[in-house]
Design a protein around this motif. Structure first.
Motif, short mmCIF file in Angstrom:
data_model
loop_
_atom_site.label_atom_id
_atom_site.label_comp_id
_atom_site.label_asym_id
_atom_site.label_seq_id
_atom_site.Cartn_x
_atom_site.Cartn_y
_atom_site.Cartn_z
N GLY A 67 0.80 -1.22 0.00
CA GLY A 67 0.00 0.00 0.00
C GLY A 67 0.83 1.26 0.00
O GLY A 67 0.42 2.29 -0.55
N ASP A 68 2.01 1.23 0.63
CA ASP A 68 2.87 2.41 0.68
C ASP A 68 3.77 2.53 -0.54
O ASP A 68 4.50 3.51 -0.67
CB ASP A 68 3.74 2.36 1.94
CG ASP A 68 3.02 2.93 3.15
OD1 ASP A 68 2.23 3.87 2.97
OD2 ASP A 68 3.25 2.43 4.27
N GLU A 104 -6.25 2.78 -5.51
CA GLU A 104 -7.23 1.71 -5.44
C GLU A 104 -8.40 2.07 -4.53
O GLU A 104 -8.22 2.71 -3.49
CB GLU A 104 -6.56 0.42 -4.96
CG GLU A 104 -5.45 -0.05 -5.90
CD GLU A 104 -4.77 -1.32 -5.41
OE1 GLU A 104 -4.52 -2.20 -6.25
OE2 GLU A 104 -4.52 -1.42 -4.20
N GLY A 105 -9.58 1.67 -4.91
CA GLY A 105 -10.76 1.93 -4.09
C GLY A 105 -11.70 2.91 -4.77
O GLY A 105 -11.31 3.70 -5.63
N ILE A 110 -7.77 5.48 -9.68
CA ILE A 110 -8.16 4.60 -10.78
C ILE A 110 -9.61 4.88 -11.19
O ILE A 110 -9.92 4.97 -12.39
CB ILE A 110 -7.97 3.12 -10.40
CG1 ILE A 110 -6.47 2.81 -10.26
CG2 ILE A 110 -8.61 2.20 -11.42
CD1 ILE A 110 -6.18 1.41 -9.76
N ALA A 111 -10.48 5.05 -10.21
CA ALA A 111 -11.87 5.36 -10.52
C ALA A 111 -12.00 6.75 -11.15
O ALA A 111 -12.80 6.95 -12.07
CB ALA A 111 -12.72 5.29 -9.25
N SER A 116 -14.12 3.63 -13.25
CA SER A 116 -14.43 2.42 -12.49
C SER A 116 -13.23 2.05 -11.63
O SER A 116 -12.07 2.23 -12.04
CB SER A 116 -14.77 1.26 -13.43
OG SER A 116 -14.88 0.04 -12.70
N ALA A 117 -13.51 1.53 -10.44
CA ALA A 117 -12.43 1.09 -9.55
C ALA A 117 -12.02 -0.35 -9.84
O ALA A 117 -11.09 -0.86 -9.21
CB ALA A 117 -12.88 1.22 -8.09
N ASP A 118 -12.68 -0.98 -10.81
CA ASP A 118 -12.40 -2.40 -11.10
C ASP A 118 -11.03 -2.58 -11.74
O ASP A 118 -10.62 -1.82 -12.61
CB ASP A 118 -13.48 -2.96 -12.03
CG ASP A 118 -14.85 -3.00 -11.37
OD1 ASP A 118 -14.90 -3.00 -10.12
OD2 ASP A 118 -15.86 -3.03 -12.10
#
Length: 237
Positions: A67-68, A104-105, A110-111, A116-118
């Motif tokens: 995550g970091d 992410e999320g 990304i969304a 879309s977050a997919d």
């Protein structure tokens, strides 16, 4: 009489200790050598060069993205054609480095850039960024580059005071507010800040996560979510 003898005994003892002490060699000067290296480990490289190191592109033990880490951030910079903004000399900028969690999320980058977050199974950060609306992606990255060199106490000299800075987005839409507390933690666009509610409300304000990555062309601090002044446009892809 006993008291006089005791005084004489103490005097004799002190005299003996004085002679003995004269025979002790001078101690060598103690030189403190800290076990922790206090130098800035990335001060000889650019921000972009750091984004390509193993420290920035870290993975978890199972091979998933940490995550970091800055895996998505690096891919986003390449997709947006903005490598030069992070790789060339300048007068001293602050790079708000968006970690993998910031991409992410729902509602994250990304969304924002794909709609879309997919993420498809096995899809790499570069492949995800290839689906991005490049104009929106550039706006996001531009808002996360501040044209002033900012540490945790310079120029944030006074705690709990709003400091206004300009990002690479020109005009009012590019204003960003940083404010530090007594523990040198820095909040971005957190109310009360002299910005529109689109910047300070709805969970759009954030606190910097990791601080003071010193590069030879600026300084970096990381964020786990993107920030904004005005809403980013919807992606057209």
């Amino acid at each position: 009489m006993k008291r006089i003898k005791a005084i004489k005994f103490c005097g004799t003892l002190l005299l003996m200790l004085a002679f003995i002490g004269c025979d002790i060699d001078l101690q060598e000067r103690f030189v403190f050598e800290p076990e922790v290296d206090l130098t800035d480990p990335y001060s000889e490289i650019t921000a972009w060069q750091f984004f390509n190191t193993s420290q920035a592109l870290k993975l978890n033990e199972d091979g998933t993205l940490n995550g970091d880490g800055l895996n998505y951030f690096k891919a986003a910079i390449e997709a947006a054609g903005m490598v030069d903004e992070y790789n060339t000399p300048n007068d001293g900028r602050t790079f708000l480095m968006l970690n993998n969690n910031a991409f992410e999320g729902n509602g994250d980058i990304i969304a924002l850039v794909t709609g879309s977050a997919d993420i498809e199974e096995g899809e790499t950060p570069s492949e995800v960024m290839a689906r991005a609306d490049i104009d929106v992606l550039r706006l996001i990255l531009q808002y996360h580059i501040v044209t002033t060199y900012i540490t945790q106490n310079d120029p944030l000299l006074v705690r709990d005071v709003n400091y206004e800075f300009q990002t690479l987005i020109p005009g009012e839409a590019g204003k960003i507010i940083l404010r530090r507390d007594s523990q040198l933690r820095i909040d971005v666009n957190r109310s009360p800040a002299p910005l529109p509610s689109t910047a300070t409300g709805g969970g759009n304000n954030e606190r910097l996560r990791n601080y003071n990555y010193v590069f030879n062309n600026g300084i970096g601090h990381s964020l786990s979510d993107p920030v904004r002044n005005q809403p980013y446009p919807s992606p057209n892809n």
